[in-house]
Design an enzyme around this catalytic site. Structure first.
Site, PDB file in Angstrom:
ATOM      1  N   HIS A   1       0.814  -1.222   0.000  1.00 35.08           N
ATOM      2  CA  HIS A   1       0.000   0.000   0.000  1.00 35.08           C
ATOM      3  C   HIS A   1       0.849   1.274   0.000  1.00 35.08           C
ATOM      4  O   HIS A   1       0.373   2.331   0.391  1.00 35.08           O
ATOM      5  CB  HIS A   1      -0.973  -0.012   1.193  1.00 35.08           C
ATOM      6  CG  HIS A   1      -1.997  -1.108   1.101  1.00 35.08           C
ATOM      7  ND1 HIS A   1      -2.694  -1.597   2.182  1.00 35.08           N
ATOM      8  CD2 HIS A   1      -2.448  -1.809   0.021  1.00 35.08           C
ATOM      9  CE1 HIS A   1      -3.516  -2.558   1.786  1.00 35.08           C
ATOM     10  NE2 HIS A   1      -3.384  -2.716   0.480  1.00 35.08           N
TER      11      HIS A   1
ATOM     12  N   GLY B   1      -0.928  -9.227  12.780  1.00 36.26           N
ATOM     13  CA  GLY B   1      -1.536  -7.912  13.003  1.00 36.26           C
ATOM     14  C   GLY B   1      -2.304  -7.329  11.845  1.00 36.26           C
ATOM     15  O   GLY B   1      -2.186  -6.138  11.569  1.00 36.26           O
ATOM     16  N   THR B   2      -3.104  -8.161  11.207  1.00 39.46           N
ATOM     17  CA  THR B   2      -3.977  -7.617  10.160  1.00 39.46           C
ATOM     18  C   THR B   2      -5.368  -8.208  10.304  1.00 39.46           C
ATOM     19  O   THR B   2      -5.513  -9.402  10.575  1.00 39.46           O
ATOM     20  CB  THR B   2      -3.432  -7.876   8.728  1.00 39.46           C
ATOM     21  OG1 THR B   2      -4.453  -7.508   7.784  1.00 39.46           O
ATOM     22  CG2 THR B   2      -3.015  -9.310   8.476  1.00 39.46           C
ATOM     23  N   SER B   3      -6.391  -7.358  10.090  1.00 40.19           N
ATOM     24  CA  SER B   3      -7.770  -7.833  10.182  1.00 40.19           C
ATOM     25  C   SER B   3      -8.166  -8.612   8.931  1.00 40.19           C
ATOM     26  O   SER B   3      -9.239  -9.206   8.897  1.00 40.19           O
ATOM     27  CB  SER B   3      -8.718  -6.635  10.352  1.00 40.19           C
ATOM     28  OG  SER B   3      -8.588  -5.769   9.239  1.00 40.19           O
TER      29      SER B   3
HETATM   30  C1  BJW Z   1      -2.405  -6.431  16.809  1.00 37.71           C
HETATM   31  C2  BJW Z   1      -1.923  -5.633  17.812  1.00 37.71           C
HETATM   32  C3  BJW Z   1      -0.683  -5.992  18.309  1.00 37.71           C
HETATM   33  C4  BJW Z   1      -3.799  -4.817  17.305  1.00 37.71           C
HETATM   34  N1  BJW Z   1      -0.028  -7.045  17.796  1.00 37.71           N
HETATM   35  N2  BJW Z   1      -1.756  -7.469  16.325  1.00 37.71           N
HETATM   36  C5  BJW Z   1     -16.053  -5.506  -1.416  1.00 37.71           C
HETATM   37  C6  BJW Z   1     -15.438  -6.751  -1.372  1.00 37.71           C
HETATM   38  C7  BJW Z   1     -14.089  -6.893  -1.673  1.00 37.71           C
HETATM   39  C8  BJW Z   1     -13.326  -5.779  -1.989  1.00 37.71           C
HETATM   40  C9  BJW Z   1     -13.929  -4.553  -2.032  1.00 37.71           C
HETATM   41  C10 BJW Z   1     -15.278  -4.422  -1.746  1.00 37.71           C
HETATM   42  N3  BJW Z   1     -15.589  -3.098  -1.852  1.00 37.71           N
HETATM   43  C11 BJW Z   1     -14.465  -2.411  -2.180  1.00 37.71           C
HETATM   44  C12 BJW Z   1     -13.449  -3.299  -2.293  1.00 37.71           C
HETATM   45  C13 BJW Z   1     -12.046  -3.013  -2.607  1.00 37.71           C
HETATM   46  C14 BJW Z   1     -11.294  -2.344  -1.493  1.00 37.71           C
HETATM   47  C15 BJW Z   1     -11.533  -3.116  -0.171  1.00 37.71           C
HETATM   48  O1  BJW Z   1     -10.900  -4.107   0.126  1.00 37.71           O
HETATM   49  N4  BJW Z   1     -12.472  -2.647   0.635  1.00 37.71           N
HETATM   50  C16 BJW Z   1     -12.802  -3.358   1.888  1.00 37.71           C
HETATM   51  C17 BJW Z   1     -12.917  -2.350   3.006  1.00 37.71           C
HETATM   52  C18 BJW Z   1     -14.033  -4.163   1.665  1.00 37.71           C
HETATM   53  N5  BJW Z   1      -9.904  -2.425  -1.861  1.00 37.71           N
HETATM   54  C19 BJW Z   1      -9.348  -1.474  -2.615  1.00 37.71           C
HETATM   55  O2  BJW Z   1      -9.959  -0.480  -2.970  1.00 37.71           O
HETATM   56  C20 BJW Z   1      -7.918  -1.726  -3.057  1.00 37.71           C
HETATM   57  N6  BJW Z   1      -7.829  -1.555  -4.475  1.00 37.71           N
HETATM   58  C21 BJW Z   1      -8.503  -2.297  -5.325  1.00 37.71           C
HETATM   59  O3  BJW Z   1      -9.244  -3.200  -4.980  1.00 37.71           O
HETATM   60  O4  BJW Z   1      -8.288  -1.941  -6.636  1.00 37.71           O
HETATM   61  C22 BJW Z   1      -9.031  -2.601  -7.651  1.00 37.71           C
HETATM   62  C23 BJW Z   1      -8.693  -1.874  -8.936  1.00 37.71           C
HETATM   63  C24 BJW Z   1      -8.161  -2.591  -9.981  1.00 37.71           C
HETATM   64  C25 BJW Z   1      -7.868  -1.926 -11.180  1.00 37.71           C
HETATM   65  C26 BJW Z   1      -8.126  -0.568 -11.309  1.00 37.71           C
HETATM   66  C27 BJW Z   1      -8.655   0.148 -10.258  1.00 37.71           C
HETATM   67  C28 BJW Z   1      -8.933  -0.519  -9.055  1.00 37.71           C
HETATM   68  C29 BJW Z   1      -6.974  -0.725  -2.421  1.00 37.71           C
HETATM   69  C30 BJW Z   1      -6.902  -0.882  -0.962  1.00 37.71           C
HETATM   70  C31 BJW Z   1      -6.016   0.208  -0.376  1.00 37.71           C
HETATM   71  C32 BJW Z   1      -6.015   0.188   1.156  1.00 37.71           C
HETATM   72  N7  BJW Z   1      -5.402   1.369   1.636  1.00 37.71           N
HETATM   73  C33 BJW Z   1      -5.243   1.564   3.075  1.00 37.71           C
HETATM   74  C34 BJW Z   1      -4.674   2.977   3.288  1.00 37.71           C
HETATM   75  C35 BJW Z   1      -3.218   3.019   2.843  1.00 37.71           C
HETATM   76  C36 BJW Z   1      -2.580   4.303   3.152  1.00 37.71           C
HETATM   77  C37 BJW Z   1      -2.554   4.615   4.626  1.00 37.71           C
HETATM   78  O5  BJW Z   1      -2.053   3.822   5.458  1.00 37.71           O
HETATM   79  O6  BJW Z   1      -3.028   5.700   4.910  1.00 37.71           O
HETATM   80  O7  BJW Z   1      -4.345   0.578   3.600  1.00 37.71           O
HETATM   81  S1  BJW Z   1      -6.736   1.303   3.990  1.00 37.71           S
HETATM   82  C38 BJW Z   1      -5.959   0.567   5.391  1.00 37.71           C
HETATM   83  O8  BJW Z   1      -6.381  -0.814   5.551  1.00 37.71           O
HETATM   84  C39 BJW Z   1      -4.468   0.518   5.037  1.00 37.71           C
HETATM   85  C40 BJW Z   1      -4.076  -0.841   5.572  1.00 37.71           C
HETATM   86  O9  BJW Z   1      -2.880  -1.270   4.954  1.00 37.71           O
HETATM   87  C41 BJW Z   1      -5.275  -1.685   5.264  1.00 37.71           C
HETATM   88  C42 BJW Z   1      -5.353  -2.948   6.060  1.00 37.71           C
HETATM   89  O10 BJW Z   1      -5.513  -2.713   7.419  1.00 37.71           O
HETATM   90  P1  BJW Z   1      -4.817  -3.655   8.497  1.00 37.71           P
HETATM   91  O11 BJW Z   1      -3.349  -3.500   8.411  1.00 37.71           O
HETATM   92  O12 BJW Z   1      -5.361  -5.011   8.391  1.00 37.71           O
HETATM   93  O13 BJW Z   1      -5.248  -2.907   9.852  1.00 37.71           O
HETATM   94  P2  BJW Z   1      -6.569  -3.146  10.758  1.00 37.71           P
HETATM   95  O14 BJW Z   1      -6.676  -1.979  11.648  1.00 37.71           O
HETATM   96  O15 BJW Z   1      -7.747  -3.464   9.913  1.00 37.71           O
HETATM   97  O16 BJW Z   1      -6.250  -4.444  11.608  1.00 37.71           O
HETATM   98  C43 BJW Z   1      -5.285  -4.408  12.643  1.00 37.71           C
HETATM   99  C44 BJW Z   1      -5.149  -5.792  13.239  1.00 37.71           C
HETATM  100  O17 BJW Z   1      -4.096  -5.759  14.178  1.00 37.71           O
HETATM  101  C45 BJW Z   1      -6.417  -6.276  13.990  1.00 37.71           C
HETATM  102  O18 BJW Z   1      -6.704  -7.613  13.626  1.00 37.71           O
HETATM  103  C46 BJW Z   1      -5.989  -6.207  15.467  1.00 37.71           C
HETATM  104  O19 BJW Z   1      -6.598  -7.212  16.269  1.00 37.71           O
HETATM  105  C47 BJW Z   1      -4.504  -6.421  15.364  1.00 37.71           C
HETATM  106  N8  BJW Z   1      -3.697  -5.871  16.433  1.00 37.71           N
HETATM  107  N9  BJW Z   1      -2.900  -4.626  18.075  1.00 37.71           N
HETATM  108  C48 BJW Z   1      -0.638  -7.749  16.784  1.00 37.71           C
HETATM  109  N10 BJW Z   1      -0.132  -5.253  19.322  1.00 37.71           N
END
Ligand code: BJW
Length: 233
Positions: free
Chosen positions: A106, A172-174
């Site tokens: 990302h 650490g990812t949901s």
């Molecule tokens: C611990 C802890 C400790 C706590 N130790 N653990 C419907 C179905 C499927 C897909 C889609 C849909 N509708 C839309 C979509 C697509 C969309 C998507 O997935 N949406 C979902 C919300 C449903 N995806 C996209 O849009 C992606 N692009 C795409 O699909 O493009 C298609 C395309 C093709 C061709 C042309 C055009 C388009 C892009 C996704 C980009 C995500 N960006 C972000 C922001 C990045 C910049 C920034 O950081 O500001 O990325 S969003 C945010 O979420 C960030 C993260 O990388 C990402 C994942 O989050 P993560 O890391 O999992 O964090 P959390 O908070 O969710 O989880 C934390 C975990 O840690 C938890 O489990 C805790 O329990 C745990 N934890 N403390 C260990 N101490």
């Protein structure tokens, strides 16, 4: 004998104990913003200044945090294993822990990209991006991050890496955001998965995984010491 290949998929949770907030642990609010108000191309079109300020704050925050015991343990894993880190995080804590093979799905906070051309990318560092900071193509520099609705350029390479894994470690990812979450289905049949995440989910997000319900900084040093002692996963 070839080293075993451990592929590690990390998310915001691994950096939580360094002081960086996760996205979905705080009632949907993240650093006091709704993620969709700052992490979409629409938000950037509507209010560039707000979005740049938001990422400027997060970039500055990187200078105040350091890798935790979880990041450091993953680096240590390289003593005996081939390790590939695929991270959804845009921080640079894996780099600063010394891991050598890191794939950012990302984007990276310390880089900028042209608003017009996502392939025009430069190293920027920790200082703010201001309105008027221009790429060589004349367009505004923007954060080098993948927002919702934008393609994830590194996904095919990441999928190939997962296909060569002897073990998958998910930390650490949901697994709520695609296509990154789908990577866990790329591993070959029979490859074991370990999940480290203290989240309150009833079932592990990956069927058959060994789910360690502890924080990254508390679980990874012990787990990795065990793997290093054994010389295999
Ligand atoms: C611990 C802890 C400790 C706590 N130790 N653990 C419907 C179905 C499927 C897909 C889609 C849909 N509708 C839309 C979509 C697509 C969309 C998507 O997935 N949406 C979902 C919300 C449903 N995806 C996209 O849009 C992606 N692009 C795409 O699909 O493009 C298609 C395309 C093709 C061709 C042309 C055009 C388009 C892009 C996704 C980009 C995500 N960006 C972000 C922001 C990045 C910049 C920034 O950081 O500001 O990325 S969003 C945010 O979420 C960030 C993260 O990388 C990402 C994942 O989050 P993560 O890391 O999992 O964090 P959390 O908070 O969710 O989880 C934390 C975990 O840690 C938890 O489990 C805790 O329990 C745990 N934890 N403390 C260990 N101490």
């Amino acid at each position: 004998m070839a080293k075993q290949h451990i592929v590690v998929l990390t998310g915001a949770g691994i950096s939580a104990e360094s002081g960086l907030k996760t996205f979905r642990d705080n009632d949907g609010l993240w650093e006091n913003y709704n993620v969709y108000e700052v992490a979409t191309p629409e938000a950037y079109s509507k209010d560039r200044e707000l979005v740049l300020r938001f990422y400027n704050q997060r970039r500055a925050q990187l200078t105040e945090v350091k890798p935790n015991a979880g990041h450091l343990a993953l680096q240590k894993l390289e003593d005996k294993f081939k390790v590939s880190i695929i991270t959804q995080n845009i921080d640079d804590l894996h780099e600063r822990a010394g891991s050598s093979d890191i794939h950012h799905l990302h984007g990276e906070l310390v880089k900028v990209q042209s608003t017009r051309n996502p392939n025009l990318v430069e190293h920027w560092g920790y200082h703010p991006v201001e309105i008027g900071d221009k790429a060589p193509d004349g367009s505004q520099w923007r954060p080098h991050v993948v927002w919702f609705g934008e393609p994830v350029p590194g996904i095919s390479k990441a999928a190939k890496i997962c296909q060569t894994a002897d073990h998958l470690l998910v930390v650490g990812t949901s697994l709520a955001v695609y296509p990154a979450a789908g990577l866990v289905h790329e591993i070959a049949p029979g490859v074991n998965v370990t999940v480290v995440d203290p989240g309150e989910m009833e079932d592990s997000p990956i069927r058959g995984a060994n789910h360690i319900r502890k924080s990254a900084a508390s679980a990874l040093p012990e787990l990795i010491e065990k793997w290093l002692d054994r010389g295999m996963v």
